[in-house]
Design an enzyme around this catalytic site. Sequence first.
Site, short mmCIF file in Angstrom:
data_model
loop_
_atom_site.label_atom_id
_atom_site.label_comp_id
_atom_site.label_asym_id
_atom_site.label_seq_id
_atom_site.Cartn_x
_atom_site.Cartn_y
_atom_site.Cartn_z
N LYS A 22 42.98 33.03 47.16
CA LYS A 22 43.33 31.94 46.25
C LYS A 22 44.64 32.22 45.53
CE LYS A 22 41.56 31.57 42.02
NZ LYS A 22 42.44 31.11 40.92
N ASN A 23 44.79 33.44 45.02
CA ASN A 23 45.97 33.76 44.22
C ASN A 23 47.23 33.93 45.06
OD1 ASN A 23 44.50 33.67 41.84
ND2 ASN A 23 44.02 35.86 41.89
N CYS A 116 41.24 28.79 32.97
CA CYS A 116 40.16 29.48 32.29
C CYS A 116 40.59 29.96 30.90
CB CYS A 116 39.69 30.70 33.11
SG CYS A 116 38.73 30.27 34.56
N ARG A 121 48.26 33.50 27.83
CA ARG A 121 49.12 33.83 28.96
C ARG A 121 50.44 33.08 28.75
NH1 ARG A 121 44.90 32.93 33.85
NH2 ARG A 121 44.11 31.35 32.44
N ASP A 304 40.58 40.83 37.35
CA ASP A 304 39.67 39.86 37.96
C ASP A 304 38.38 40.48 38.48
OD1 ASP A 304 41.25 37.71 37.41
OD2 ASP A 304 42.12 37.53 39.40
N ARG A 396 36.12 27.31 41.56
CA ARG A 396 37.58 27.44 41.54
C ARG A 396 38.05 28.64 42.37
NH1 ARG A 396 39.60 28.90 36.66
NH2 ARG A 396 41.63 28.69 37.68
#
Length: 417
Positions: A22-23, A116, A121, A304, A396
């Site tokens: 995903k990232n 989230c 950030r 993560d 997600r």
Amino acid sequence: MKRLVINGGKKLFGEIEVGGAKNAVLPIIAASLLSSEEVILEDVPDLLDVSIMSQVVCALGGEVARQGHTLRIKAENFDNFEAPFDLITKMRASIVIMGPVLARKGRVRISHPGGCAIGSRPVNWHLKGLESLGAEVRIDHGYLDVSAPKLTGARIYLDFPSVGATENILMAAAAAEGMTIIENAAQEPEIVDLANFINQMGGKIRGAGTNIITVEGVQEFSGTRHTIIPDRIEAGTFILMAAACGGDVLVNNVISTHLAPLLAKLDEAKVQYEELEDGIRVFGNDSYLAVDIKTQVHPGFPTDLQAPFLALLARAKGTAIVTENIFENRFMHVDELKRMGADLKVEGRSVIVQGVPFLNPATLMATDLRAGAALILAALTAPGRSEIWEIQHIDRGYENIETKLRGLGADIERVDE
């Protein structure tokens, strides 16, 4: 309301497949905007975040078509520089469209992104880098309005090795005039995948995966076909689930070097596993030791995986300290685990974990993506019926996680009432 219902306490056996990262795919979808020719992406996970990013590209004038795990993207008629507010606020990663849109259109307008609620950030690192390339930034009623008729290469030092800032600067610099040097750059595998993709389109990027990246700007980018790297966080999550539940599980489609910090901690905890050519086989014996972890930027322990590893430690033998150095609000899963009988105490940025023999089933709330993964892990080990609500967070980052886990013998189902 959708929720997961888990009857835990069962050992896991069999094989499970890890999808594309995903990232990695989100910034690569954004980078597709650099080219007016068709780009084909393979091994793309079917996730909510991928859908949102695809909608952003379409809203900007691009075309996106999905067939299975393949995306076809064409931005030939890309004619917009403002991303829709309702899409951007759903997903923080959408901020990475700034670099490629600015490069193609000379201007980008975007609201402060969402995502989230795991902590601050800031976007200042993104903006500082783009300004160094010649962009002018205005903040207008909650929007970032960035313009640059011409981007020029520069030497840029990041105060913090932010992944998103590195990606945005990398994409903008790829189309800038002259040479750009990014110092203190993020070194994650996803950065390497993005650089490889841009290079396949005709870019000239060297040093990705190190803390100094050199980018020689080019004027045009071609179409290409690219396969997304495996998701190291999904792989790590499945490995931790196998270790926690016991049994014999082969996690396929894994690049083990991407998981070096996790595997080092599993060695320390005396979890048995075997590295194979394209996977990792875990021999869970339901007996492992407590170990301390501290999250760090890559190549340190990934933030993560902090939540699922903490859930594993809840039943370890001994006392462990888990320290979160990346996000200040990433312990929201702690209260949910304590409701299952976990012995956890938060002290500032650390959690003291005293292992207990077993966890109790409970009705739980997923507060964010990785917290949701931690609750699934805990529920799989707890004999009896658990329910996990707010699973849109889990969707997600994990594609059909209940289907994959059922393939290992887990008693888990999605209920929609």
